[in-house]
Design an enzyme around this catalytic site. Structure first.
Site, short mmCIF file in Angstrom:
data_model
loop_
_atom_site.label_atom_id
_atom_site.label_comp_id
_atom_site.label_asym_id
_atom_site.label_seq_id
_atom_site.Cartn_x
_atom_site.Cartn_y
_atom_site.Cartn_z
N ASP A 38 -2.92 12.42 -8.56
CA ASP A 38 -3.21 12.09 -7.17
C ASP A 38 -1.97 11.37 -6.62
OD1 ASP A 38 -4.68 11.26 -4.81
OD2 ASP A 38 -4.85 9.30 -5.77
N ASP A 40 -1.87 9.06 -3.18
CA ASP A 40 -2.15 7.78 -2.53
C ASP A 40 -2.92 6.84 -3.46
OD1 ASP A 40 -1.09 8.07 0.18
OD2 ASP A 40 -2.58 9.67 0.40
O1 C5P Z 1 -7.44 11.10 -3.00
P1 C5P Z 1 -6.23 10.82 -2.18
O2 C5P Z 1 -5.53 9.59 -2.61
O3 C5P Z 1 -5.30 11.98 -2.13
O4 C5P Z 1 -6.84 10.62 -0.73
C1 C5P Z 1 -6.16 10.07 0.33
C2 C5P Z 1 -6.65 8.71 0.63
O5 C5P Z 1 -6.30 8.49 1.98
C3 C5P Z 1 -8.14 8.50 0.53
O6 C5P Z 1 -8.45 7.77 -0.61
C4 C5P Z 1 -8.52 7.73 1.82
O7 C5P Z 1 -8.97 6.42 1.57
C5 C5P Z 1 -7.25 7.67 2.60
N1 C5P Z 1 -7.43 8.17 3.97
C6 C5P Z 1 -6.86 7.45 5.00
N2 C5P Z 1 -7.00 7.89 6.29
C7 C5P Z 1 -7.66 9.04 6.56
C8 C5P Z 1 -8.22 9.78 5.51
C9 C5P Z 1 -8.08 9.31 4.22
O8 C5P Z 1 -6.24 6.41 4.74
N3 C5P Z 1 -7.77 9.45 7.81
MG MG Z 2 -5.82 8.31 -4.16
#
Ligand code: C5P
Ligand code: MG
Length: 286
Positions: A38, A40
């Site tokens: 992953d 983030d």
């Molecule tokens: O799972 P991954 O780390 O790839 O997901 C991206 C992260 O970005 C999510 O855990 C979520 O908390 C965050 N996010 C965000 N703003 C958004 C959508 C998701 O900060 N609009």
């Molecule tokens: Mg993540």
């Protein structure tokens, strides 16, 4: 074997099993290994000096190209949906449609902002994003030994790639699958390309038909890195997996979520902003 596993941040439910997996990965050798991670809050830091670090979405949300009104709306979405995302008492079935809602609404707001492709480098440079301590060693070692690193991110692909570029580690063995922006002929954001990847569909529903894992079918040992309960399925559907070691960063609501993380991940790293354990395991294997 791996001294880093003695760190106070490390929790393992079944130590013997974990040692067995690490030993078999070593026996199989680096030619059989691939890493799926992953981005983030896994490769990037969750916090620094008590302050939260941004996700790839937050980097855009907080940037100078977003109007104050939209910034507020994006923050409101975050405050509403993030607690749902990490709530250990809601099922994935309940969360999935809500995550689609969050991502869709956020992408709509971002698309209204006429973001320019040419602004992305500066947006990333001006952000507070940080990769986890030890990222250089991780990327350098995987590159040196030709181990494929697949970054599977529900964040914003263009931002993720720019972060890795600016850190000088976007090597040829690194592949990113994520939500990418599409720009018109003038370089202005028009929409996000599909399929939408959110926290809880990171699995073969997205990867189906991709040639990437077909080509890597001899890479039967996998180290998986994630920070969310949705990351555990990132390797599902990959053909011929023989050994898989799942390492989970438990960043937030540690007490409430510990039990679920210990069940889902082989190794759980609690409030650990470093890649020490991953690097220690790789040092032993490679
Ligand atoms: O799972 P991954 O780390 O790839 O997901 C991206 C992260 O970005 C999510 O855990 C979520 O908390 C965050 N996010 C965000 N703003 C958004 C959508 C998701 O900060 N609009
Ligand atoms: Mg993540």
């Amino acid at each position: 074997m791996v001294p880093e596993l003695e760190k106070a941040t490390v929790r393992i439910q079944q130590p013997e099993r974990v040692m067995g997996i690490i030993r078999s990965i070593k026996e199989q050798g680096m030619n059989k290994l691939q890493v799926i991670s992953d981005f983030d809050m896994t490769l990037s830091r969750f916090g620094c000096n008590g302050r939260r670090c941004p996700t790839s979405h937050n980097i855009l949300d907080n940037s100078h190209v977003i109007s104050e009104d939209s910034k507020k709306k994006l923050k409101d979405l975050l405050h509403y949906y993030y607690p749902i995302e990490i709530d250990p008492n809601r099922s994935l079935e309940e969360k999935r449609p809500l995550m689609v809602e969050w991502w869709t609404r956020a992408h709509e707001l971002l698309t209204q902002q006429k973001i320019q492709k040419g602004d992305i480098a500066q947006i990333v440079r001006e952000s507070d994003v940080m990769l986890r301590d030890g990222f250089n060693e991780l990327f350098d070692q995987l590159h040196k030994y030709n181990v494929p690193l697949f970054i599977f991110s529900a964040g914003v692909g263009d931002i993720v790639e720019e972060i890795i570029c600016q850190a000088n580690v976007f090597y040829s063995n690194v592949n990113v699958v994520s939500n990418y922006m599409d720009f018109d002929d003038n370089g202005v954001l028009t929409h996000f390309k599909g399929p939408l990847i959110h926290t809880y569909n990171k699995n073969n529903s997205i990867l189906q038909g991709t040639e990437y894992f077909q080509q890597l079918s001899t890479r039967t040992s996998i180290i998986l890195l994630g920070d969310s309960m949705g990351d555990v399925t990132m390797a599902d559907g990959i053909p011929s997996v023989e050994n898989i070691l799942k390492i989970g960063f438990l960043n937030d609501k540690v007490e409430e979520r510990r039990g679920k993380y210990l069940d889902a991940y082989d190794i759980v790293l609690e409030s650990d902003e470093t890649l020490d354990v991953v690097n220690g395991i790789l040092r032993y294997i490679l």
